[in-house]
Write a protein that holds these residues in place. Structure first.
Motif, PDB file in Angstrom:
ATOM      1  N   PHE A 170      50.819 -14.321  41.682  1.00  0.00           N
ATOM      2  CA  PHE A 170      50.796 -13.310  40.622  1.00  0.00           C
ATOM      3  C   PHE A 170      50.638 -11.939  41.250  1.00  0.00           C
ATOM      4  O   PHE A 170      49.655 -11.649  41.926  1.00  0.00           O
ATOM      5  CB  PHE A 170      49.645 -13.580  39.651  1.00  0.00           C
ATOM      6  CG  PHE A 170      49.483 -12.516  38.596  1.00  0.00           C
ATOM      7  CD1 PHE A 170      50.554 -12.103  37.814  1.00  0.00           C
ATOM      8  CD2 PHE A 170      48.242 -11.919  38.383  1.00  0.00           C
ATOM      9  CE1 PHE A 170      50.401 -11.122  36.846  1.00  0.00           C
ATOM     10  CE2 PHE A 170      48.080 -10.949  37.415  1.00  0.00           C
ATOM     11  CZ  PHE A 170      49.162 -10.541  36.641  1.00  0.00           C
ATOM     12  N   ASN A 182      54.595  -9.864  37.789  1.00  0.00           N
ATOM     13  CA  ASN A 182      55.450 -10.981  38.197  1.00  0.00           C
ATOM     14  C   ASN A 182      54.643 -12.247  38.479  1.00  0.00           C
ATOM     15  O   ASN A 182      53.628 -12.220  39.184  1.00  0.00           O
ATOM     16  CB  ASN A 182      56.252 -10.589  39.435  1.00  0.00           C
ATOM     17  CG  ASN A 182      57.150  -9.395  39.173  1.00  0.00           C
ATOM     18  OD1 ASN A 182      57.887  -9.363  38.192  1.00  0.00           O
ATOM     19  ND2 ASN A 182      57.076  -8.396  40.040  1.00  0.00           N
ATOM     20  N   VAL A 183      55.132 -13.366  37.952  1.00  0.00           N
ATOM     21  CA  VAL A 183      54.474 -14.656  38.069  1.00  0.00           C
ATOM     22  C   VAL A 183      55.461 -15.668  38.635  1.00  0.00           C
ATOM     23  O   VAL A 183      56.630 -15.697  38.238  1.00  0.00           O
ATOM     24  CB  VAL A 183      53.985 -15.156  36.687  1.00  0.00           C
ATOM     25  CG1 VAL A 183      53.347 -16.528  36.801  1.00  0.00           C
ATOM     26  CG2 VAL A 183      53.019 -14.156  36.066  1.00  0.00           C
ATOM     27  N   ILE A 205      46.190 -14.638  35.377  1.00  0.00           N
ATOM     28  CA  ILE A 205      46.983 -15.736  34.825  1.00  0.00           C
ATOM     29  C   ILE A 205      46.184 -17.034  34.865  1.00  0.00           C
ATOM     30  O   ILE A 205      46.735 -18.105  34.597  1.00  0.00           O
ATOM     31  CB  ILE A 205      48.329 -15.898  35.552  1.00  0.00           C
ATOM     32  CG1 ILE A 205      48.114 -16.149  37.044  1.00  0.00           C
ATOM     33  CG2 ILE A 205      49.224 -14.701  35.306  1.00  0.00           C
ATOM     34  CD1 ILE A 205      49.374 -16.604  37.752  1.00  0.00           C
ATOM     35  N   GLY A 211      58.612 -15.501  36.051  1.00  0.00           N
ATOM     36  CA  GLY A 211      58.575 -14.722  34.822  1.00  0.00           C
ATOM     37  C   GLY A 211      57.708 -13.488  34.949  1.00  0.00           C
ATOM     38  O   GLY A 211      57.186 -13.180  36.023  1.00  0.00           O
ATOM     39  N   LYS A 212      57.582 -12.777  33.834  1.00  0.00           N
ATOM     40  CA  LYS A 212      56.785 -11.549  33.789  1.00  0.00           C
ATOM     41  C   LYS A 212      55.723 -11.697  32.707  1.00  0.00           C
ATOM     42  O   LYS A 212      56.012 -12.098  31.574  1.00  0.00           O
ATOM     43  CB  LYS A 212      57.672 -10.337  33.517  1.00  0.00           C
ATOM     44  CG  LYS A 212      58.621 -10.003  34.650  1.00  0.00           C
ATOM     45  CD  LYS A 212      59.407  -8.726  34.362  1.00  0.00           C
ATOM     46  CE  LYS A 212      60.378  -8.407  35.495  1.00  0.00           C
ATOM     47  NZ  LYS A 212      59.673  -8.116  36.758  1.00  0.00           N
ATOM     48  N   LEU A 213      54.496 -11.349  33.082  1.00  0.00           N
ATOM     49  CA  LEU A 213      53.381 -11.400  32.148  1.00  0.00           C
ATOM     50  C   LEU A 213      53.488 -10.245  31.168  1.00  0.00           C
ATOM     51  O   LEU A 213      53.756  -9.104  31.557  1.00  0.00           O
ATOM     52  CB  LEU A 213      52.061 -11.321  32.920  1.00  0.00           C
ATOM     53  CG  LEU A 213      50.772 -11.438  32.113  1.00  0.00           C
ATOM     54  CD1 LEU A 213      50.631 -12.827  31.503  1.00  0.00           C
ATOM     55  CD2 LEU A 213      49.566 -11.126  33.002  1.00  0.00           C
ATOM     56  N   SER A 214      53.273 -10.525  29.895  1.00  0.00           N
ATOM     57  CA  SER A 214      53.328  -9.477  28.874  1.00  0.00           C
ATOM     58  C   SER A 214      52.163  -8.514  29.024  1.00  0.00           C
ATOM     59  O   SER A 214      51.148  -8.819  29.658  1.00  0.00           O
ATOM     60  CB  SER A 214      53.307 -10.107  27.478  1.00  0.00           C
ATOM     61  OG  SER A 214      52.087 -10.797  27.272  1.00  0.00           O
ATOM     62  N   THR A 248      59.673 -19.461  27.865  1.00  0.00           N
ATOM     63  CA  THR A 248      58.568 -18.552  27.560  1.00  0.00           C
ATOM     64  C   THR A 248      57.294 -19.369  27.419  1.00  0.00           C
ATOM     65  O   THR A 248      57.252 -20.340  26.667  1.00  0.00           O
ATOM     66  CB  THR A 248      58.833 -17.764  26.272  1.00  0.00           C
ATOM     67  OG1 THR A 248      59.999 -16.950  26.444  1.00  0.00           O
ATOM     68  CG2 THR A 248      57.654 -16.859  25.947  1.00  0.00           C
ATOM     69  N   SER A 264      51.510 -13.954  27.100  1.00  0.00           N
ATOM     70  CA  SER A 264      52.737 -14.733  27.262  1.00  0.00           C
ATOM     71  C   SER A 264      53.415 -14.366  28.573  1.00  0.00           C
ATOM     72  O   SER A 264      53.176 -13.294  29.144  1.00  0.00           O
ATOM     73  CB  SER A 264      53.701 -14.499  26.089  1.00  0.00           C
ATOM     74  OG  SER A 264      54.133 -13.144  26.060  1.00  0.00           O
ATOM     75  N   ILE A 265      54.251 -15.281  29.046  1.00  0.00           N
ATOM     76  CA  ILE A 265      55.048 -15.058  30.253  1.00  0.00           C
ATOM     77  C   ILE A 265      56.477 -15.449  29.914  1.00  0.00           C
ATOM     78  O   ILE A 265      56.751 -16.619  29.607  1.00  0.00           O
ATOM     79  CB  ILE A 265      54.548 -15.906  31.446  1.00  0.00           C
ATOM     80  CG1 ILE A 265      53.062 -15.685  31.700  1.00  0.00           C
ATOM     81  CG2 ILE A 265      55.355 -15.591  32.694  1.00  0.00           C
ATOM     82  CD1 ILE A 265      52.478 -16.637  32.749  1.00  0.00           C
ATOM     83  N   TRP A 315      48.906 -22.503  30.300  1.00  0.00           N
ATOM     84  CA  TRP A 315      50.134 -21.923  29.742  1.00  0.00           C
ATOM     85  C   TRP A 315      51.061 -23.042  29.305  1.00  0.00           C
ATOM     86  O   TRP A 315      51.242 -24.018  30.033  1.00  0.00           O
ATOM     87  CB  TRP A 315      50.821 -21.037  30.777  1.00  0.00           C
ATOM     88  CG  TRP A 315      49.961 -19.924  31.276  1.00  0.00           C
ATOM     89  CD1 TRP A 315      49.069 -19.956  32.300  1.00  0.00           C
ATOM     90  CD2 TRP A 315      49.901 -18.598  30.742  1.00  0.00           C
ATOM     91  NE1 TRP A 315      48.448 -18.736  32.441  1.00  0.00           N
ATOM     92  CE2 TRP A 315      48.953 -17.870  31.501  1.00  0.00           C
ATOM     93  CE3 TRP A 315      50.568 -17.934  29.700  1.00  0.00           C
ATOM     94  CZ2 TRP A 315      48.650 -16.534  31.249  1.00  0.00           C
ATOM     95  CZ3 TRP A 315      50.274 -16.613  29.448  1.00  0.00           C
ATOM     96  CH2 TRP A 315      49.328 -15.925  30.219  1.00  0.00           C
TER      97      TRP A 315
END
Length: 373
Positions: free
Chosen positions: A80, A84-85, A23, A97-100, A120, A105-106, A27
């Motif tokens: 990270f 999961n972030v 990550i 959030g969750k990393l794609s 997002t 994207s998160i 962002w």
């Protein structure tokens, strides 16, 4: 058997890809207007940017910026564990959030106290990275400029404007509820106790001031003070002189037993900023990219009866967390405030030492009510 091996290979490749994700980078995403006190993207929301870097030891650190407001705030934690972030400013203010799968994207939720908002984030590239807009994007005024206010409007303040408000870092000087004493304090960079003499209305009559510089760019703090000084001379006919007088002060020094304040990372915190939050009964003030001068100026504005002086010898910019124990639990005395300030400074790597020291004073020889606009 062959199919099992292929499945195992596929699973191994997926796991390897997941662990290879990072990550680190920039962002960006847009919060709804309701998530902050004021939208700053044309009424369409607040543009928020997270910058994340990996340290040599493999750990992550980062900062958050509301890009159109010009301030950057260090994150208290950046974690990270794929996918999961978490980007956290505090337990009450954070993004999870969750990393794609493609790492671009998160998708997650911005938490702000009891409120939550979908957010997002997209990984920015050189081409997609947002540029600052509004006042934050204005280039600085030339360092050798000698600016004045080209146009200045001074009007009696409204009855409900009981507190002086102004911003020395904006291009336009827009101040409300300012007495002449407040303007003198701004011009000379002193406290109220350092302004002596003058008629009684000096501390009683309040004004609203809107003034536009005659020089392009965003003025520095010193240039803004210079323009206010000229305004006082031209419109209030101020005549004054300076001297020195001994005052009881609290000298900020470095605690030899504590770690040094953390220097700001210019890649993460290019602009100074401050956030405040409540943590149980405590108030936590988090400064980023701040000089010791600006740090002390803010603290003195918060604790009006304290005169603080810098004896740290620090000349850079730092990230400082000041925890003021017990100040969020209700009305407190000035003694309680002083105790909390001393303890907070110790935890931040400083010491506050009571002493007497000569400070400059501004003596008002003559001043008139402002001339008409």
């Amino acid at each position: 058997m062959k199919r099992t091996i292929l499945c195992a290979i596929g699973l191994f490749a997926a796991v390897t890809s997941l662990h290879a994700q990072t990550i680190a980078g920039t962002w960006q995403g847009t919060l709804p207007v309701a998530a902050t006190a004021q939208g700053s993207n044309g009424g369409n929301g607040t543009r928020i940017v997270f910058t994340v870097e990996k340290k040599p030891d493999g750990s992550l650190h980062g900062a958050m910026a509301l890009i159109d407001r010009g301030n950057s705030i260090p994150l208290t934690s950046t974690t990270f564990s794929a996918p999961n972030v978490t980007f956290a400013l505090s337990e009450e203010v954070n993004f999870r959030g969750k990393l794609s799968a493609d790492g671009q994207s998160i998708a997650g939720t911005w938490m702000q106290g009891s409120q939550s908002f979908p957010l997002t984030l997209s990984l920015a590239t050189d081409d997609t990275l947002w540029k600052r807009e509004g006042p934050a994007a204005l280039p600085p005024m030339a360092a050798n400029a000698d600016p004045s206010f080209e146009v200045a409007t001074i009007k009696p303040a409204k009855l409900d404007e009981q507190h002086a408000l102004f911003d020395l870092r904006a291009r336009q000087f827009n101040a409300t509820g300012m007495t002449a004493t407040e303007l003198i304090k701004v011009a000379y960079n002193v406290r109220g106790r350092q302004v002596l003499g003058g008629p009684s209305w000096l501390n009683q009559t309040r004004y609203d001031v809107v003034a536009e510089p005659d020089t392009p760019g965003r003025p520095s703090e010193d240039q803004s003070r210079l323009m206010v000084h000229k305004l006082l001379t031209e419109r209030f006919h101020l005549v004054s002189h300076t001297s020195q007088q001994d005052f009881p002060v609290m000298a900020l020094t470095l605690d030899p037993k504590a770690p040094r304040p953390t220097p700001s990372d210019p890649n993460l915190n290019p602009n100074s900023g401050m956030t405040g939050r409540r943590d149980g009964d405590d108030i936590v003030l988090q400064f980023s990219g701040t000089t010791i001068h600006d740090f002390l100026a803010f603290v003195m504005n918060t604790f009006q009866d304290k005169q603080l002086v810098d004896e740290t010898g620090l000349t850079g910019v730092y990230d400082i967390t000041l925890r003021l124990a017990g100040l969020a639990q209700g009305p407190v005395s000035s003694d309680d405030e002083g105790t909390a300030l001393v303890l907070g400074a110790q935890h931040a790597g400083f010491k506050l030492v009571s002493k007497k020291e000569p400070l400059p004073v501004v003596i008002v020889d003559h001043i008139d009510p402002p001339t008409p606009n």
